[in-house]
Design a protein around this motif. Structure first.
Motif, short mmCIF file in Angstrom:
data_model
loop_
_atom_site.label_atom_id
_atom_site.label_comp_id
_atom_site.label_asym_id
_atom_site.label_seq_id
_atom_site.Cartn_x
_atom_site.Cartn_y
_atom_site.Cartn_z
N SER A 127 3.26 -1.14 6.04
CA SER A 127 3.63 -0.84 4.65
C SER A 127 4.74 0.21 4.56
O SER A 127 5.47 0.24 3.57
N ALA A 128 4.84 1.07 5.58
CA ALA A 128 5.70 2.26 5.49
C ALA A 128 5.48 3.00 4.17
O ALA A 128 6.39 3.62 3.64
N GLY A 129 4.26 2.93 3.65
CA GLY A 129 3.94 3.64 2.41
C GLY A 129 4.34 5.10 2.52
O GLY A 129 4.07 5.76 3.52
N ASP A 130 5.01 5.60 1.48
CA ASP A 130 5.50 6.98 1.53
C ASP A 130 5.62 7.52 0.12
O ASP A 130 4.91 7.08 -0.78
N TRP A 131 6.57 8.43 -0.12
CA TRP A 131 6.71 9.03 -1.45
C TRP A 131 7.60 8.18 -2.37
O TRP A 131 7.75 8.52 -3.55
N GLY A 132 8.17 7.10 -1.86
CA GLY A 132 8.97 6.20 -2.69
C GLY A 132 8.12 5.07 -3.23
O GLY A 132 6.89 5.05 -3.05
N HIS A 133 8.77 4.11 -3.91
CA HIS A 133 8.05 2.92 -4.36
C HIS A 133 7.53 2.20 -3.13
O HIS A 133 8.31 1.71 -2.32
N SER A 134 6.24 2.13 -2.97
CA SER A 134 5.66 1.52 -1.77
C SER A 134 4.18 1.31 -2.03
O SER A 134 3.63 1.81 -3.01
N ASP A 135 3.54 0.57 -1.14
CA ASP A 135 2.16 0.14 -1.41
C ASP A 135 1.34 0.24 -0.13
O ASP A 135 1.54 -0.55 0.79
N PRO A 136 0.41 1.18 -0.05
CA PRO A 136 -0.39 1.30 1.18
C PRO A 136 -1.35 0.12 1.40
O PRO A 136 -1.96 0.04 2.46
N LEU A 137 -1.44 -0.77 0.42
CA LEU A 137 -2.23 -1.99 0.61
C LEU A 137 -1.33 -3.20 0.92
O LEU A 137 -1.78 -4.35 0.85
N ALA A 138 -0.08 -2.95 1.26
CA ALA A 138 0.85 -4.06 1.49
C ALA A 138 0.40 -4.96 2.65
O ALA A 138 0.64 -6.17 2.61
N VAL A 139 -0.23 -4.38 3.67
CA VAL A 139 -0.64 -5.21 4.83
C VAL A 139 -1.74 -6.20 4.44
O VAL A 139 -1.57 -7.42 4.67
N PRO A 140 -2.85 -5.76 3.84
CA PRO A 140 -3.85 -6.78 3.46
C PRO A 140 -3.33 -7.75 2.41
O PRO A 140 -3.71 -8.93 2.41
N LYS A 141 -2.45 -7.28 1.52
CA LYS A 141 -1.88 -8.21 0.54
C LYS A 141 -1.02 -9.28 1.23
O LYS A 141 -1.01 -10.45 0.82
N ALA A 142 -0.32 -8.89 2.29
CA ALA A 142 0.47 -9.89 3.03
C ALA A 142 -0.46 -10.90 3.70
O ALA A 142 -0.10 -12.07 3.86
N GLY A 143 -1.65 -10.43 4.08
CA GLY A 143 -2.64 -11.37 4.64
C GLY A 143 -3.02 -12.44 3.62
O GLY A 143 -3.17 -13.62 3.96
N VAL A 144 -3.14 -12.03 2.37
CA VAL A 144 -3.44 -13.00 1.30
C VAL A 144 -2.27 -13.97 1.14
O VAL A 144 -2.47 -15.20 1.00
N THR A 145 -1.06 -13.45 1.20
CA THR A 145 0.12 -14.32 1.12
C THR A 145 0.13 -15.33 2.27
O THR A 145 0.45 -16.51 2.08
N MET A 146 -0.22 -14.86 3.47
CA MET A 146 -0.28 -15.78 4.62
C MET A 146 -1.27 -16.91 4.36
O MET A 146 -1.00 -18.07 4.65
N ARG A 147 -2.45 -16.55 3.83
CA ARG A 147 -3.46 -17.58 3.56
C ARG A 147 -2.93 -18.58 2.54
O ARG A 147 -3.11 -19.79 2.68
N ALA A 148 -2.24 -18.07 1.49
CA ALA A 148 -1.69 -18.96 0.47
C ALA A 148 -0.65 -19.90 1.06
O ALA A 148 -0.45 -21.02 0.57
N ARG A 149 -0.01 -19.43 2.13
CA ARG A 149 1.02 -20.26 2.77
C ARG A 149 0.44 -21.18 3.83
O ARG A 149 1.18 -21.80 4.60
N GLY A 150 -0.87 -21.26 3.91
CA GLY A 150 -1.50 -22.24 4.78
C GLY A 150 -1.86 -21.74 6.16
O GLY A 150 -2.24 -22.54 7.03
N HIS A 151 -1.77 -20.43 6.41
CA HIS A 151 -2.13 -19.88 7.71
C HIS A 151 -3.60 -19.47 7.71
O HIS A 151 -4.10 -18.91 6.73
N GLY A 152 -4.28 -19.73 8.80
CA GLY A 152 -5.71 -19.49 8.88
C GLY A 152 -6.05 -18.03 9.15
O GLY A 152 -5.18 -17.21 9.44
#
Lengths: 103, 277
Positions: free
Chosen positions: B216-241
């Protein structure tokens, strides 16, 4: 995942998944160009805001998106890149600006 | 479960630790970075390095999250070479700390000669102390050139093994050269200036997931410390197991980071479970 030839989803499924978002982002780009042009009209300046090098870089990148060739994202990123090879003498501030300085 | 291998928790609230724990985060690694202002003295870095090695592990442990750090002078504060040398003299003592994995995030910012010299000196430190290395690549128009300068500098150093170096913030125009040279590559899920989750999945589909992680590189700027699990959801939506999601969000960072005997993602009993409820 070892670089499959094709994504797991079909093209129809990918369109279904991504079309609304892509449509929205494209309208955002168009609205940005409209906004810049609207602010420019009647300003009496001799130079159109659409000639600004940053705006021109976006317009050039859009042409890459339309050329029908693959790897649009990579090629557009390269079009926004400083392709020189030597380090610069001094850092020109801390922040990058999105397109390279003119030589 | 996931590992966020690059997140600047000194800039995040305790609520973020709680949310990350609820989302399944078991470990984070935190590179030294620019605080948003230049420190006025090398002593300011002593305080910062103590925060990374003493305070943050305790704050993370409250939520059952293992915290590890990387130590360096970041490239945004490397333009004053004399100042940089004073800060770098502090680094060896902190490399002895039990949660420090190595040197990072070093690299380039505006691709200047001084930044490059300071980067090369950091590489020598990493070689001398035989540590892992986490490398920041520049932003926007500077990334393509900076990545090539960085790869050349590591090759020229000679003794660092590519498999012990992670080149972070890759995008479509830099990922290939990093992987082809045998390095690990990190994709950073960060708005506007780095990678979206959708593009990260594109890169995985195009280049495979070997030697690749997301953060996530979450820091003091616009960023999201949950970006990694959210990307996991995106992967599932894209058909990855689930196995593919687990590989990129957990197993790959574990494989790279476990090259340091100090890394652990073993379960940690939260010391402040009430705060999560």
């Amino acid at each position: 995942m070892n670089a499959p030839d094709k994504p797991p989803l079909s093209s129809e499924q990918l369109i279904q998944l991504g079309f609304i978002q892509a449509r929205s982002r494209l309208v955002d780009v168009a609205a940005f160009l409209d906004r810049v042009q609207r602010a420019d009209s009647g300003s009496g300046g001799s130079r159109s805001a659409l000639e600004d090098e940053r705006v021109a870089a976006i317009l050039a990148a859009m042409r890459l998106a339309l050329d029908g060739q693959p790897e649009r994202a990579r090629r557009i990123l390269e079009s926004f890149s400083d392709l020189s090879t030597d380090p610069v003498a001094h850092a020109d501030g801390k922040a990058a600006r999105g397109i390279p300085n003119k030589p | 479960m996931f590992i966020d291998p690059h997140v600047h928790m000194v800039s995040r609230t305790t609520d973020d630790y709680a949310r990350m724990a609820v989302a399944g985060c078991i470990a984070v690694t935190e590179p030294a970075f620019w605080a948003g202002y230049d420190r006025s003295s090398p002593q300011g870095f002593v305080d910062y390095f103590r925060q990374l090695t003493e305070s943050e592990p305790l704050r993370a442990a409250a939520y059952g999250i293992r915290h590890h750090a990387w130590i360096c002078l970041n490239p945004k504060e490397a333009e004053d070479h004399a100042f940089a040398k004073d800060v770098m003299a502090l680094i060896p003592d902190f490399l002895k700390c039990p949660t420090v994995l190595g040197i990072g995030e070093i690299g380039l910012n505006r691709n200047s000669r001084t930044e490059l010299a300071v980067f090369e000196e950091h590489l020598e430190l990493a070689a001398k102390f035989d540590t892992l290395v986490l490398v920041h690549t520049p932003h926007l128009e500077d990334k393509h050139k900076g990545t090539k300068l960085i790869l050349d500098a590591i090759r020229n150093q000679g003794s660092l093994k590519p498999g012990r170096v992670l080149i972070d913030h890759v995008e479509e125009h830099t990922v290939r050269c990093v992987l082809d040279a045998g390095f690990w590559a990190g994709m950073t899920l960060y708005p506007d200036t780095k990678c979206t989750a959708e593009r990260a999945v594109d890169i995985m589909e195009t280049h495979g997931t070997e030697r690749l992680w997301i953060n996530s590189a979450g820091d003091w700027g616009h960023s999201d410390p949950l970006a990694v699990p959210k990307a996991g959801v995106t992967m599932r939506a894209r058909g990855h197991g689930p196995d593919a999601v687990r590989r990129i969000t957990l197993e790959n960072p574990r494989t790279f980071l476990s090259q340091s005997p100090r890394f652990s993602d073993q379960p940690l009993r939260p010391t402040a479970p009430d705060a999560i409820r």
